[in-house]
Write an enzyme that holds these catalytic residues in place. Structure first.
Site, short mmCIF file in Angstrom:
data_model
loop_
_atom_site.label_atom_id
_atom_site.label_comp_id
_atom_site.label_asym_id
_atom_site.label_seq_id
_atom_site.Cartn_x
_atom_site.Cartn_y
_atom_site.Cartn_z
N GLU A 54 0.80 -1.20 -0.15
CA GLU A 54 0.10 -0.08 -0.01
C GLU A 54 0.79 1.20 -0.11
OE1 GLU A 54 -2.33 0.66 3.34
OE2 GLU A 54 -3.34 2.29 2.46
N ASP A 74 -0.55 -4.79 3.13
CA ASP A 74 -1.30 -3.63 3.85
C ASP A 74 -0.49 -3.71 5.17
OD1 ASP A 74 -4.48 -2.06 4.19
OD2 ASP A 74 -2.65 -1.88 4.98
N ILE A 76 -0.70 -1.51 7.84
CA ILE A 76 -1.71 -1.40 9.07
C ILE A 76 -3.11 -1.04 8.21
CG2 ILE A 76 -2.49 0.15 10.48
CD1 ILE A 76 0.11 0.97 11.30
N ASP A 77 -3.95 -1.76 8.24
CA ASP A 77 -5.17 -1.82 7.61
C ASP A 77 -6.14 -1.27 8.72
OD1 ASP A 77 -7.21 -1.99 5.62
OD2 ASP A 77 -8.08 -3.53 6.77
N THR A 79 -5.77 2.33 9.34
CA THR A 79 -4.87 3.48 9.88
C THR A 79 -5.72 4.67 10.68
OG1 THR A 79 -3.20 3.03 8.35
CG2 THR A 79 -3.26 5.26 9.50
N ASP A 207 -6.20 -4.07 0.77
CA ASP A 207 -7.05 -4.22 1.91
C ASP A 207 -7.96 -5.72 2.00
OD1 ASP A 207 -8.31 -0.87 0.91
OD2 ASP A 207 -7.30 -1.51 2.85
#
Ligand SMILES: O=P(O)(O)O[C@H]1[C@H](O)[C@@H](O)[C@@H](O)[C@@H](O)[C@@H]1O
Ligand code: MG
Ligand code: MG
Length: 278
Positions: A54, A74, A76-77, A79, A207
């Site tokens: 990402e 990803d 940190i999905d 954020t 995601d």
């Protein structure tokens, strides 16, 4: 320090937040750090593998699936949750080969850090949560739905009102609605049977790539919001307990077209920064 611990330590701290494509599209130093650590560790072991990350894409890398083994990350999905210390933040990692955009991933991992819940699945070998097998509910009637939309709240509520007002004689009635603010963990709820349907318009491949195989291996169904086969790059997804529920949702929500994640692929090949230029 391992990367989940990096997230947990930073979770409680003040954060420097930067905006990307919109006011709702945030990134922090921790997102960048975790993606860098993950890519570096994987590249050390598998130097020819490629990445769709990402934050690397946000920095200008192309989204390009080739026949090479590819990791879709990803870091940190959720954020926005991370910034606001809302305890639903996840790392999402998927692995695919031979340009599989429509077929299931080879494997997917979603780790919900604060909950300490590790969702994972490997193609043909089932889905698990902290080692316990996962099974979607198989529901075909009254459902719990997890809607999400990035580009148009109107679509979300149109879709929801449509779902919640399906006449009883129709197939499915939506009893309740939930949304955790992390697409990956939201979608994994369908794999646990805790939700019977999830749909999202406007998200990105990173995601939902991992959670798509987790739902499929748990016996759930994934498809595009127009009822066509799941396409990781289309930025539109329905995950559901059954084909009947997925089809019903695709009939009710007014899907809108999104710019595909891989739409700029030609620019990348012709003269972009090049794939995985890092
Ligand atoms: O936190 P992110 O990795 O940016 O992922 C978000 C996503 O950007 C957006 O689709 C939101 O609707 C969330 O569901 C995702 O977690
Ligand atoms: Mg995300
Ligand atoms: Mg993210």
């Amino acid at each position: 320090m391992c990367f989940p611990q990096i997230i947990l330590n930073a979770f409680k701290q003040q954060k420097q937040v930067h905006l990307k494509s919109s006011q709702a599209d945030l990134v922090t130093e921790t997102d960048l750090r975790v993606e860098t650590i993950l890519k570096s560790a994987i590249r050390d072991k598998y130097p020819v593998h490629r990445f769709i990350g990402e934050e690397s894409v946000a920095a200008g890398e192309c989204v390009e699936l080739t026949d090479s083994p590819t990791w879709i990350i990803d870091p940190i999905d959720g954020t926005a949750n991370f910034v606001h210390r809302f305890p639903f933040v996840a790392i999402s990692i998927a692995f695919t080969v031979n340009k599989q955009v429509k077929a299931p991933m080879e494997f997917g991992i979603v780790y919900s850090c604060v909950e300490d819940k590790l969702f994972y699945a490997q193609k043909g070998r089932g889905a698990f949560l902290n080692g316990e097998p996962l099974n979607a509910s198989g529901q075909e009637g009254g459902i719990t739905c997890e809607p999400d939309s990035d580009d148009d709240d109107e679509v979300r509520w149109q879709g929801l009102s449509g779902l919640c007002c399906i006449p009883d004689d129709m197939l499915c009635v939506c009893f309740s609605v939930r949304a955790l603010g992390t697409a990956a963990v939201d979608m994994c709820q369908v794999a646990t049977g805790g939700a019977d349907a999830y749909y999202h318009i406007g998200m990105h491949c990173w995601d939902i790539a991992a959670s798509s195989i987790i739902v499929q291996e748990a016996g759930g169904v994934v498809m595009d919001t127009d009822g066509s086969p799941f396409d990781m790059m289309s930025r539109r997804v329905i995950a559901a307990s059954s084909t009947a529920v997925a089809n019903r949702i695709s009939q009710v929500i007014q899907a809108f077209p999104c710019r595909r994640d891989d739409e700029d692929q030609c620019r990348c090949i012709c003269g972009g920064k090049g794939v995985n230029s890092v």
